[in-house]
Design a protein around this motif. Structure first.
Motif, PDB file in Angstrom:
ATOM      1  N   VAL A 123      25.465  40.569   9.443  1.00  0.00           N
ATOM      2  CA  VAL A 123      24.329  39.634   9.458  1.00  0.00           C
ATOM      3  C   VAL A 123      23.028  40.387   9.186  1.00  0.00           C
ATOM      4  CG1 VAL A 123      22.964  38.092  10.922  1.00  0.00           C
ATOM      5  CG2 VAL A 123      25.467  37.980  10.977  1.00  0.00           C
ATOM      6  N   GLU A 124      22.885  41.556   9.786  1.00  0.00           N
ATOM      7  CA  GLU A 124      21.684  42.366   9.572  1.00  0.00           C
ATOM      8  C   GLU A 124      21.558  42.788   8.106  1.00  0.00           C
ATOM      9  OE1 GLU A 124      19.888  46.734  10.844  1.00  0.00           O
ATOM     10  OE2 GLU A 124      21.447  45.808  12.071  1.00  0.00           O
ATOM     11  N   ALA A 125      22.667  43.191   7.499  1.00  0.00           N
ATOM     12  CA  ALA A 125      22.651  43.604   6.089  1.00  0.00           C
ATOM     13  C   ALA A 125      22.231  42.448   5.194  1.00  0.00           C
ATOM     14  CB  ALA A 125      24.018  44.128   5.680  1.00  0.00           C
ATOM     15  N   ASN A 126      22.704  41.245   5.506  1.00  0.00           N
ATOM     16  CA  ASN A 126      22.390  40.063   4.696  1.00  0.00           C
ATOM     17  C   ASN A 126      20.971  39.558   4.908  1.00  0.00           C
ATOM     18  OD1 ASN A 126      24.294  39.036   2.805  1.00  0.00           O
ATOM     19  ND2 ASN A 126      25.686  38.563   4.481  1.00  0.00           N
ATOM     20  N   SER A 127      20.350  39.943   6.016  1.00  0.00           N
ATOM     21  CA  SER A 127      19.044  39.386   6.373  1.00  0.00           C
ATOM     22  C   SER A 127      17.938  39.804   5.403  1.00  0.00           C
ATOM     23  CB  SER A 127      18.663  39.808   7.792  1.00  0.00           C
ATOM     24  OG  SER A 127      18.442  41.218   7.858  1.00  0.00           O
ATOM     25  N   VAL A 128      18.188  40.827   4.580  1.00  0.00           N
ATOM     26  CA  VAL A 128      17.154  41.281   3.637  1.00  0.00           C
ATOM     27  C   VAL A 128      16.989  40.311   2.469  1.00  0.00           C
ATOM     28  CG1 VAL A 128      17.544  43.699   4.217  1.00  0.00           C
ATOM     29  CG2 VAL A 128      18.763  42.692   2.278  1.00  0.00           C
TER      30      VAL A 128
END
Length: 201
Positions: A123-128
């Motif tokens: 989720v963190e990786a996709n948040s960008v």
């Protein structure tokens, strides 16, 4: 089950100074160069460090660094060595039966992880990626709705992401930067009910 358990616990352990067969590979390591004790020391040294070392992933112009501890990585070295002993036993039996086979037997490092923490890393990786583009724009002054028919969404495939991250923490090439594939999709669908509610509220 009882018989299988008896076989497992009575199977002769490999002598600590005896070299492994040339036909066994562990995550790309040719284990024939090592005795059981040498390999045990190597695996503890190599994999325990990964709990606090960064695996680096590049994707779509961005970069993510993940430590093993970030996703709850743990390694079971004794279980890994027992696996190699079972493979060695099988190869020895085939040799005694004159079933010579030069095929390389590939073994894996036993590893566990925290699925929830891995999900959070995804989720963190996709948040960008900014995927909040509106499907439509309401202009109350002109009493019109402008449709945005083709919305492009950029994302990392969750299954591929998890597979590559976990493979990295087992890999013999841990220091190399891993590339993650970025997917682009066009979503033509519009939520008509939501649009109607937005217009009439």
């Amino acid at each position: 089950i009882v018989l299988a358990s008896i076989f497992y616990f009575t199977m002769p352990k490999k002598k600590k100074n005896e070299k492994y067969s040339k036909n066994i590979s562990l995550e790309g390591i040719t284990v024939s160069n090592y005795s059981r004790k040498e390999l045990e020391d190597l695996l503890y040294e190599r994999y325990e460090k990964r709990k606090n070392e960064d695996a680096i992933f590049n994707y779509g112009g961005y970069q993510q660094r993940i430590k093993g501890s970030d996703i709850g990585i743990s390694y079971d070295i004794p279980k890994t060595l027992d696996q190699l002993d079972r493979i060695e036993e099988k190869l020895l039996k085939n040799k005694n039966k004159n079933n010579s086979n030069d095929k390389i037997e590939n073994a894996m490092v036993y590893m566990d992880y925290d699925n929830e923490k891995l999900k959070n890393a995804y989720v963190e990786a996709n948040s960008v990626f900014n995927n909040e583009t509106n499907e439509y724009i309401i202009n109350p002054d002109k009493k019109e709705v402008i449709l945005n028919k083709n919305i492009q969404k950029i994302f990392l495939d969750e299954k591929e992401y998890k597979e590559k991250v976990l493979k990295k923490f087992r890999s013999n090439n841990f220091d190399q930067i891993e590339k993650l594939n970025v997917s682009n999709t066009i979503t033509p669908g519009i939520d008509i009910d939501k649009m109607y509610n937005d217009i009439t509220r």
